[in-house]
Design an enzyme around this catalytic site. Structure first.
Site, PDB file in Angstrom:
ATOM      1  CB  ILE A   1      -2.566   8.950   9.233  1.00 60.76           C
ATOM      2  CG1 ILE A   1      -3.136   8.568   7.855  1.00 60.76           C
ATOM      3  CG2 ILE A   1      -2.907  10.386   9.584  1.00 60.76           C
ATOM      4  CD1 ILE A   1      -4.645   8.649   7.766  1.00 60.76           C
TER       5      ILE A   1
ATOM      6  CG  HIS B   1      -0.617   5.543   4.697  1.00 61.12           C
ATOM      7  ND1 HIS B   1      -1.525   5.832   5.695  1.00 61.12           N
ATOM      8  CD2 HIS B   1      -1.339   4.983   3.686  1.00 61.12           C
ATOM      9  CE1 HIS B   1      -2.731   5.444   5.309  1.00 61.12           C
ATOM     10  NE2 HIS B   1      -2.644   4.934   4.102  1.00 61.12           N
TER      11      HIS B   1
ATOM     12  CG  ASP C   1      -1.919   1.159   1.186  1.00 60.47           C
ATOM     13  OD1 ASP C   1      -1.747   2.075   0.357  1.00 60.47           O
ATOM     14  OD2 ASP C   1      -2.869   1.134   1.985  1.00 60.47           O
TER      15      ASP C   1
ATOM     16  N   GLY D   1      -4.837   2.231   8.112  1.00 61.64           N
ATOM     17  CA  GLY D   1      -5.867   1.606   8.930  1.00 61.64           C
ATOM     18  C   GLY D   1      -5.686   0.095   9.007  1.00 61.64           C
TER      19      GLY D   1
END
Length: 285
Positions: free
Chosen positions: A208, A193, A188, A211
């Site tokens: 961040i 990120h 990903d 998830g």
């Protein structure tokens, strides 16, 4: 309208082939914080090829391709700005234990499109099977800000009643400063990120954590503490992403044991227990 619900739902499924090795599994496990302490026999189940077990949430990255969230944005009828996209939730059903290495055929489609008024929610369903039959089914809920309001189906309410009573276990897991940089090597590469400027464009102070990284950290905590370390006991695992995690923070994971299930609630310690994962259920044997 950037999202054409009828076109997205009518589109033919997209098929492909994925493969993975023990190296991919070990890299994923390291990306969700396994291997601490490095010589702990319980951790070596995740990091040493001669003892390797596969945490079922590896299914979300198997093949090292784009995750369901990214894949869903390239489906017919969907054309949206990546900066408006958030991963709303994830549901995984495991049909049998995930092998340490393998090859599988995947079939992906938009299973539902919901109009939430101020946003749209897409459900990207990916099913994987090998020569011996079905392996897993992944549902990624894709939340697209600013794309609702066309009068479509609002969809079911996914909220669960909060767990009652004191949790059976309360754990804390530190998230490394470089956790997102390590986790993204499993496939990903969303700049949200890693790239500070992109993160600001998306409305965040800094990059961040994925998830699905928090998702994996939490499932590992459940398996290690309440399922005797046995990854094969997991039957399904669903969550709603209620808030973000920043690398360097500490996760507080509260677990409630049920009849064949575990409820979990996850929060960020340093931000006054801000919710991170909620409506989280692990079904097990």
């Amino acid at each position: 309208m950037p999202i054409d619900a009828a076109k997205a739902l009518a589109a033919a499924p997209r098929t492909g082939e994925i493969s993975w090795t023990a190296r991919d599994v070990m890299l994923y496990h390291l990306g969700i914080g396994a291997g601490v302490p490095a010589t702990d026999p319980d951790e070596l189940r995740y990091t040493l090829e001669t003892r390797l077990h596969v945490l079922p949430s590896f299914a979300t990255v198997a093949g090292a391709g784009s995750p369901g969230v990214i894949g869903g944005l390239s489906m017919p009828g969907v054309e949206v700005d990546l900066a408006r996209v958030l991963h709303g939730g994830q549901a995984l059903t495991v049909h049998r234990p995930v092998p340490v290495q393998g090859t599988a055929t995947t079939t992906a489609r938009i299973a539902a499109v919901y109009d939430k008024g101020t946003a749209a929610v897409l459900v990207m369903r990916t099913e994987a099977a090998d020569a011996d039959g079905p392996l897993w089914t992944n549902d990624a809920q894709i939340f697209v800000r600013g794309e609702g309001g066309w009068g479509g189906d609002r969809g079911p309410s996914a909220r669960l009643r909060p767990p009652t009573g004191d949790p059976d276990r309360t754990l804390e897991r530190a998230v490394r400063e470089d956790q997102a940089l390590l986790y993204r090597l499993s496939g990903d590469y969303n700049p949200l990120h890693a790239d500070p400027e992109f993160a600001k464009t998306a409305g965040f102070d800094r990059p961040i954590l994925h998830g699905l990284c928090t998702y994996g950290i939490t499932l590992k905590a459940v398996v290690d503490t309440l399922l005797g370390g046995d990854v094969t006991r997991v039957r399904s695992y669903a969550t709603r992403f209620a808030g973000v995690v920043y690398p360097g923070e500490t996760l507080r994971i509260r677990l409630w044991r049920g009849d064949g299930s575990v409820r979990a609630e996850v929060s960020a310690v340093e931000r006054d227990a801000a919710p991170v994962l909620t409506d989280t259920v692990v079904q097990h044997s």
